[in-house]
Design a protein around this motif. Sequence first.
Motif, PDB file in Angstrom:
ATOM      1  N   ALA A   1      -3.592   6.845   2.156  1.00 23.83           N
ATOM      2  CA  ALA A   1      -2.610   5.656   1.991  1.00 23.83           C
ATOM      3  C   ALA A   1      -2.414   5.202   3.390  1.00 23.83           C
ATOM      4  O   ALA A   1      -2.501   3.952   3.633  1.00 23.83           O
ATOM      5  CB  ALA A   1      -1.279   5.946   1.381  1.00 23.83           C
TER       6      ALA A   1
ATOM      7  N   VAL B   1       0.962  -1.151   0.195  1.00 23.71           N
ATOM      8  CA  VAL B   1      -0.026   0.063  -0.080  1.00 23.71           C
ATOM      9  C   VAL B   1       1.017   1.363  -0.198  1.00 23.71           C
ATOM     10  O   VAL B   1       2.103   1.234   0.600  1.00 23.71           O
ATOM     11  CB  VAL B   1      -1.113   0.011   1.138  1.00 23.71           C
ATOM     12  CG1 VAL B   1      -1.849   1.252   1.259  1.00 23.71           C
ATOM     13  CG2 VAL B   1      -1.856  -1.249   1.586  1.00 23.71           C
TER      14      VAL B   1
ATOM     15  N   SER C   1      -2.697  -4.859  -3.612  1.00 22.31           N
ATOM     16  CA  SER C   1      -2.031  -3.634  -3.832  1.00 22.31           C
ATOM     17  C   SER C   1      -3.091  -2.484  -3.777  1.00 22.31           C
ATOM     18  O   SER C   1      -4.120  -2.475  -4.538  1.00 22.31           O
ATOM     19  CB  SER C   1      -1.081  -3.639  -4.677  1.00 22.31           C
ATOM     20  OG  SER C   1      -0.509  -2.173  -4.321  1.00 22.31           O
TER      21      SER C   1
ATOM     22  N   THR D   1      -3.892   1.747   4.982  1.00 21.22           N
ATOM     23  CA  THR D   1      -2.840   0.687   5.438  1.00 21.22           C
ATOM     24  C   THR D   1      -3.399  -0.026   6.782  1.00 21.22           C
ATOM     25  O   THR D   1      -3.504  -1.055   7.029  1.00 21.22           O
ATOM     26  CB  THR D   1      -1.487   1.271   5.700  1.00 21.22           C
ATOM     27  OG1 THR D   1      -1.040   1.719   4.428  1.00 21.22           O
ATOM     28  CG2 THR D   1      -0.442   0.254   6.306  1.00 21.22           C
TER      29      THR D   1
END
Length: 427
Positions: free
Chosen positions: A163, A151, A256, A167
């Motif tokens: 982000a 990530v 991802s 995560t």
Amino acid sequence: MAEIVIMGAGLGGVIMAYEMKDQMRPEDKLTVVTKDPVYHFVPSNPWVAVNWRTRESIEVDLAPTFARRGIAFKAVPVSKVMPDENRLQLEDGSTLRYDYLVIATGPELAFDEIEGLGPNGFTNSICHIDHAEKAAANFEAFCANPKPIVVGAVQGASCFGPAYEFTFILDTELRRRKIRDRVPMTFVTAEPYVGHLGLDGVGDTKGILESEMREHHIKWMTNSRVKRVDDGKMTIEEIAEDGSVKGTSEIPFGFSMMLPAFRGIAPLRGIDGLVNPRGFVLVDKHQRNPKFKNVFSVGVCVAIPPVGPTPVPCGVPKTGFMIESMVTATAMNIGQLLRGKEPTHQGTWNAVCLADFGDSGIAFVAQPQIPPRNINWSSSGKWVHAAKIGFEKYFLRKMRKGSSEPFYETAALGMLGIAKLKKVSTG
């Protein structure tokens, strides 16, 4: 009578419409033109991507809301902006004339700049509700066959908070499903250090986020440039301070999510004097374009230079508080112009952020957003998770009723109140 047109109906465009309505004269007309008739609360997308929220729970049907406020609405994409002619060309072949234009389109997502990046490639996204729903389906499939996760945010990205949020939200959900022990996690970012956030940090975001990464067994790579993405493999270059390639790694993954770089939307790009080479709108301290004096801009589509040079390019985020201050200044400035006066109002460009980590989180206030600052505060704890949920409910209620009250400013003052209480309680 003046024709005022707002181009875009995301966060900036919708609250721009509500505040502009309050500043207009009775005879003026306000029109919002956008490609999507439904507003989605983007900060909730990380929750959608792990099935903690549904599309329906975070959306607002704009047509009836605007109608109640007396705001005209056209859900038709703009194909061309013609500032020399004071009009917009729409994709249905019609045109929309304006006396004042406010550009609030948000960005175009530049997935194509890296081979294999994005929902049409091999990584997921939480930038749009459609992407988040696709990510949720991919995550469910992943959980049936757990593998490593990567990530982060690629070179040129300017929005790093989501982000970090995603995560730790992934970490929380994997622990709830009791499969976290089977999923190595790596955070990959263009930032020069963890917690930079495109702002050179706020308070102790570096220390807090590094500590959270260690506590949750998440490895990280900074000063990283994604070279390409293949199915199940990301090729990453680590960049030295002098800009040279220090090393290249191939990181395997089964799931991802990488945030892309942004650029201005296609109808804006290449218009001399209106936008920079990246397609972001040029504005002065009053949110007014220097060349086209009847054009203003707010939100993520505004051109802002980075806080300083970094080995890998990092943009500056435009947070909700900052956007709200741009909106208020713009509405009041156009209101002055409508009454024969020159604009005098400036946005404060402060930042307030609640980053949810699934069962805790980090909050920060930066006043102003770009350092040096008068207020530079960050904190973490379970209270942030609860505050983010309250934030979502309150803001969606505000959007659905067409309220122009300054919510982000209220949230910032509330968090600073928490900071003062903590300081008092600890001496």
